[in-house]
Every structure is written in structure tokens, then in C-alpha cells.
Design a protein around this motif. Structure first.
Motif, PDB file in Angstrom:
ATOM      1  N   ALA A   1     -27.126  17.715 121.599  1.00  0.00           N
ATOM      2  CA  ALA A   1     -26.225  17.212 122.797  1.00  0.00           C
ATOM      3  C   ALA A   1     -26.542  15.818 123.419  1.00  0.00           C
ATOM      4  O   ALA A   1     -25.984  14.816 123.778  1.00  0.00           O
ATOM      5  CB  ALA A   1     -25.735  18.190 123.748  1.00  0.00           C
TER       6      ALA A   1
ATOM      7  N   SER B   1     -28.502  12.233 130.148  1.00  0.00           N
ATOM      8  CA  SER B   1     -28.511  13.740 130.518  1.00  0.00           C
ATOM      9  C   SER B   1     -29.530  13.882 131.745  1.00  0.00           C
ATOM     10  O   SER B   1     -30.385  13.378 131.930  1.00  0.00           O
ATOM     11  CB  SER B   1     -29.346  14.432 129.386  1.00  0.00           C
TER      12      SER B   1
ATOM     13  N   THR C   1     -20.353  14.559 130.423  1.00  0.00           N
ATOM     14  CA  THR C   1     -21.108  15.456 129.617  1.00  0.00           C
ATOM     15  C   THR C   1     -20.507  16.673 129.165  1.00  0.00           C
ATOM     16  O   THR C   1     -20.499  17.133 128.133  1.00  0.00           O
ATOM     17  CB  THR C   1     -22.222  15.830 130.739  1.00  0.00           C
TER      18      THR C   1
ATOM     19  N   VAL D   1     -20.826  18.027 125.487  1.00  0.00           N
ATOM     20  CA  VAL D   1     -21.345  19.250 124.793  1.00  0.00           C
ATOM     21  C   VAL D   1     -20.184  20.132 124.335  1.00  0.00           C
ATOM     22  O   VAL D   1     -20.423  21.089 123.297  1.00  0.00           O
ATOM     23  CB  VAL D   1     -21.931  20.103 126.133  1.00  0.00           C
TER      24      VAL D   1
ATOM     25  N   VAL E   1     -20.221  18.616 120.632  1.00  0.00           N
ATOM     26  CA  VAL E   1     -21.681  19.024 120.026  1.00  0.00           C
ATOM     27  C   VAL E   1     -21.719  20.512 119.816  1.00  0.00           C
ATOM     28  O   VAL E   1     -21.716  21.004 118.578  1.00  0.00           O
ATOM     29  CB  VAL E   1     -22.885  18.330 120.726  1.00  0.00           C
ATOM     30  N   TYR E   2     -21.318  21.244 120.907  1.00  0.00           N
ATOM     31  CA  TYR E   2     -21.601  22.515 120.813  1.00  0.00           C
ATOM     32  C   TYR E   2     -20.648  23.246 119.931  1.00  0.00           C
ATOM     33  O   TYR E   2     -20.866  23.973 118.958  1.00  0.00           O
ATOM     34  CB  TYR E   2     -21.723  23.460 122.057  1.00  0.00           C
TER      35      TYR E   2
ATOM     36  N   ASN F   1     -19.423  24.771 130.202  1.00  0.00           N
ATOM     37  CA  ASN F   1     -20.841  24.941 129.681  1.00  0.00           C
ATOM     38  C   ASN F   1     -21.660  26.019 130.168  1.00  0.00           C
ATOM     39  O   ASN F   1     -21.605  26.393 131.349  1.00  0.00           O
ATOM     40  CB  ASN F   1     -21.707  23.519 129.888  1.00  0.00           C
TER      41      ASN F   1
END
Length: 260
Positions: A42, A53, A66, A70, A73-74, A157
């Protein structure tokens, strides 16, 4: 037995280690669940997009930009790559976030000294076990990314260790569960400089003794507290060990640290 297995970021970030781990995970018989992170990936994707980040005490600050990174990406890149690799190894996996089937509703972390942004905390008893049972009973292997939701359309997140523990507790009401944390060490070490100084068994009594002796590194204490919290809430066993030993650690001949 249901195995709830969390794999650490150092494995996710290394293609060779990840491929070996997934081959071992795919070979675990019976019902199992995988939870993964992907923080370094990420960070790299965020850098390419010009999104810096930021961390406080090792924890990512998840602002509006962000949380988009995430989530992509996640929930996308890492999760679907893992699912595809597991399919190639004969494991019929299905990728999920906590928002899917409303499995893990969470709450946004309150702002105190630090505003962590769109970070989720999971209230006790908030995991819906029924959809996971349906998937497990259908022969599917759920693969969870570290994302939850607040019930109002916002992705959050959420710490992967916490998700693993919460899933294990929810399923512990229906199955015997072993929660396994896989990372780059062989287990809980008596001496952090000696990778072979594994403490094979920790229970409440010797845990207090180890604490009094100062034998445990600060970094492992949150994992141990999570482990005992899971056991106090119905999880049969918790195992902390090396990712290379995941297959062995789903048998009686464990190689890491068993907490019970």
C-alpha cells in the motif's frame, strides 16, 4: 477444528515466501480462513500516486486519500492475487472484506490525542458468523483483507491481528478453533537475539512468571494479550509461529508457541 490463520506483512511482501506459504496453507485439510495485510505494498502504491504514508507509533494514519489506497490494495490487488494463487494450488478460495455480507461491522476509532482517520475498531460480539459458516460448509476458504465498514457506507482500515482474533471468537461459538499468527519468527522467544529460544507453551501461570522475569519483548505483548482475550472468549487454542511452519502448526506436533 477450524483454523483461523493470519499471515504477516513480511511474507505478503516477498513473492517467494508468499508462494511457499500459500502452498502450505492450501495443503491444510478441512475448514480454514486466511487473514492478510499488505502495508508495504500500500505504501509503494501510495508513493506512485503521490500520496504520502504517515505513521504514529507504527500505526498508519488513514486519511481520505489513504483509505482509497488501502481499499484498492488490500481489498483488490493483494486479496485477489492471493485468491488466484490459492485457486492455482487447488484451494477454492473466496476473497472478502468485513463489509461483504455485513460480516464485520466496525466503528471509526474515536479521536483522542491522535486522529487515526478512517481506522476501524471492532466491538465485542460484532462479527456475523453465519455467512462464514455457509461458506465453510460449502467447501470454500474465505480470505479476508484488513478492511471493515461502519454500516453507513464507509470502509475502515482495521488491524489484521484484530480481525483474525474477532473472527476466531465468533466461530468459537460453533466450532473448536485454533487461531494461528504466522510471522517471521519461530514463536515467542525468551531471547529476541536467539531465534531458537522458543517458548513452546504459555498459559496464564507461566505468562505472569515470564512477565515478572522480563523475558518477553515488548513487541510480542500485544499478540499475547490478544491471544488470551481470544481464549477467554471461547477460542480453543492460539498458536504463534513461523510462516514456514503453518502446515505443522495445524497438527498436534506444533513448532511454535501454543497459548492455552
Amino acid at each position: 477444528m477450524v483454523y483461523v490463520i493470519k499471515v504477516g506483512g513480511n511474507v505478503i511482501d516477498n513473492a517467494v515466501l508468499l508462494d511457499k506459504f500459500l502452498a502450505d496453507f492450501a495443503a491444510v485439510p478441512g475448514k480454514k480462513i486466511l487473514i492478510h495485510g499488505g502495508g508495504k505494498i500500500a505504501t509503494r502504491v501510495g508513493d506512485k500516486l503521490g500520496i504520502e504514508s504517515r505513521y504514529v507509533n507504527g500505526r498508519r494514519i488513514t486519511d481520505a486519500d489513504t483509505i482509497d489506497v488501502v481499499t484498492m490494495v488490500y481489498g483488490g490487488l493483494v486479496n485477489k492475487q492471493i485468491v488466484a494463487k490459492l485457486q492455482a494450488k487447488g484451494c477454492n478460495a473466496i476473497g472478502l472484506t468485513g463489509a461483504d455480507a455485513n460480516i464485520i461491522p466496525a466503528v471509526k476509532r474515536p479521536v483522542k490525542e491522535i486522529d487515526y482517520g478512517f481506522v476501524g475498531d471492532i466491538p465485542a460480539g460484532n462479527v456475523e458468523a453465519a455467512p462464514i459458516q455457509l461458506l465453510l460448509d460449502a467447501g470454500l476458504t474465505p480470505v479476508f483483507s484488513p478492511l471493515t465498514h461502519n454500516g453507513e457506507g464507509q470502509i475502515l482500515n482495521t488491524n489484521a491481528d484484530t480481525i483474525a482474533s474477532s473472527l476466531a471468537v465468533a466461530l468459537g461459538a460453533h466450532y473448536p478453533v485454533r487461531l494461528i499468527y504466522c510471522f517471521e519468527k519461530k514463536g515467542v522467544l525468551r531471547n529476541v537475539e536467539d531465534d531458537d529460544s522458543v517458548i513452546n507453551l504459555i498459559n496464564r501461570d507461566n505468562y505472569q512468571t515470564l512477565l515478572a522475569e522480563g523475558a518477553l519483548a515488548d513487541g510480542i505483548l500485544p499478540k499475547l494479550e490478544n491471544a488470551f482475550a481470544a481464549i477467554d472468549n471461547g477460542v480453543k487454542e492460539v498458536l504463534i509461529g513461523h510462516a514456514d511452519d503453518v502446515r505443522k502448526n495445524t497438527t498436534d506436533a506444533v513448532a511454535g508457541t501454543l497459548i492455552c
